[in-house]
Design a protein around this motif. Structure first.
Motif, short mmCIF file in Angstrom:
data_model
loop_
_atom_site.label_atom_id
_atom_site.label_comp_id
_atom_site.label_asym_id
_atom_site.label_seq_id
_atom_site.Cartn_x
_atom_site.Cartn_y
_atom_site.Cartn_z
N ILE A 17 0.84 -1.20 0.00
CA ILE A 17 0.00 0.00 0.00
C ILE A 17 0.87 1.25 0.00
O ILE A 17 0.58 2.23 -0.70
CB ILE A 17 -0.95 0.00 1.21
CG1 ILE A 17 -1.89 -1.20 1.15
CG2 ILE A 17 -1.78 1.29 1.27
CD1 ILE A 17 -2.75 -1.38 2.39
N ALA A 21 1.01 4.27 -2.78
CA ALA A 21 0.82 5.67 -2.39
C ALA A 21 1.94 6.56 -2.92
O ALA A 21 1.69 7.63 -3.49
CB ALA A 21 0.73 5.78 -0.87
N PHE A 36 -4.46 5.97 -0.96
CA PHE A 36 -3.56 4.94 -0.44
C PHE A 36 -2.77 5.41 0.79
O PHE A 36 -2.48 4.61 1.68
CB PHE A 36 -2.61 4.47 -1.55
CG PHE A 36 -3.27 3.54 -2.53
CD1 PHE A 36 -3.61 2.26 -2.16
CD2 PHE A 36 -3.57 3.98 -3.81
CE1 PHE A 36 -4.24 1.40 -3.06
CE2 PHE A 36 -4.19 3.13 -4.72
CZ PHE A 36 -4.53 1.83 -4.35
N THR A 40 -2.74 3.55 4.47
CA THR A 40 -1.56 3.20 5.26
C THR A 40 -1.71 3.62 6.71
O THR A 40 -1.38 2.86 7.63
CB THR A 40 -0.28 3.86 4.69
OG1 THR A 40 -0.39 5.28 4.77
CG2 THR A 40 -0.05 3.44 3.25
#
Length: 270
Positions: A17, A21, A36, A40
């Motif tokens: 993830i 991002a 994203f 997180t």
């Protein structure tokens, strides 16, 4: 293998993830990146370590549209994920209590993380303990601010969008080494981020760092897990801890040196 298959931890999913991002941020797709980054933070509190990257991008953009593209998707994503769990609690603020309790569970300078604080013998020492006038906790906060300023300077000064991977790497490795309350697994993402940085920047020193970070993470995770199998929950201050912690700190310094070199060379080429 040790982190996921043997220990059963989810750091590999968290890393995936994080990579998405940062990738979308490097591609200037702020909406996807914001989604994203929010995931997180909601998955693991240490995701907050990487939020300054979004701030750096907003500083470079300096426009209202970019701010909206970051804040609105983050709010919508948070509500979609948090609301279903709020039905039984009848209180949407439960998430703040959860994070507060989670953070307070690890009031140590280091919690088996082989970093700067373990190097100086402060593993499992209360973060309220004084070191040179200030407490470990206060030193940790100062280090976080300094590391964030450094990574921000490197990213904002660079004319290459790929510098975001370097900034992310500095945040991950720097905070792990010099912030309090770190666990042995919190640097797991560094290796993947370093590989990604090499793919985009093509600097051989990043391959050396990839190997170093892999070795450090492996030793730290292996030692902690198998010592716990033997009933030892607090890692002893021995040769393994001292060597790995020192290697970690030196690797971070190495990262800073080559990061500055990479960024200034890119600017000169432009």
């Amino acid at each position: 293998m040790i982190n996921s298959t043997i220990w059963g931890q989810a750091d590999s999913l968290f890393t995936f993830i994080v990579i998405l991002a940062v990738y979308f941020l490097s591609e200037e797709r702020l909406v996807f990146s914001s989604v994203f980054f929010t995931l997180t933070v909601l998955m693991k509190p240490q995701g907050i370590i990487l939020l300054p990257l979004v701030l750096f991008e907003l500083i470079k953009k300096r426009n209202l549209e970019s701010l909206i593209k970051c804040i609105l998707p983050a709010l919508i994503t948070s509500l979609i994920i948090i609301l279903p769990f709020s039905i039984s609690n009848h209180n949407i603020t439960w998430i703040f209590s959860l994070y507060k309790n989670t953070i307070s569970e690890y009031p140590y300078a280091s919690d088996n993380a082989f970093n700067f604080f373990s190097l100086i013998g402060a593993n499992h020492v209360k973060d309220t303990t004084t070191m040179f006038i200030l407490s470990y906790h206060n030193w940790g906060m100062i280090f976080i601010v300094l590391i964030t300023i450094l990574s921000g300077f490197i990213y904002i000064k660079s004319t290459n969008k790929s510098a975001i991977y370097i900034a992310a790497l500095i945040q991950i490795v720097g905070v792990f080494n010099f912030s309090v309350g770190m666990h042995e697994r919190y640097m797991f993402t560094a290796t993947a981020m370093c590989i990604l940085a090499y793919i985009y920047i093509k600097n051989r020193h990043l391959l050396v760092l990839t190997a170093l970070f892999s070795l450090i993470i492996y030793i730290n995770t292996h030692t902690t897990l198998f010592e716990q199998f033997n009933g030892v929950n607090i890692m002893p201050y021995n040769v393994v801890m001292i060597f790995t912690s020192l290697l970690n700190v030196l690797s971070f310094i190495y990262l800073i040196i080559i990061s500055i070199q990479i960024i200034f060379r890119q600017n000169l080429i432009k």
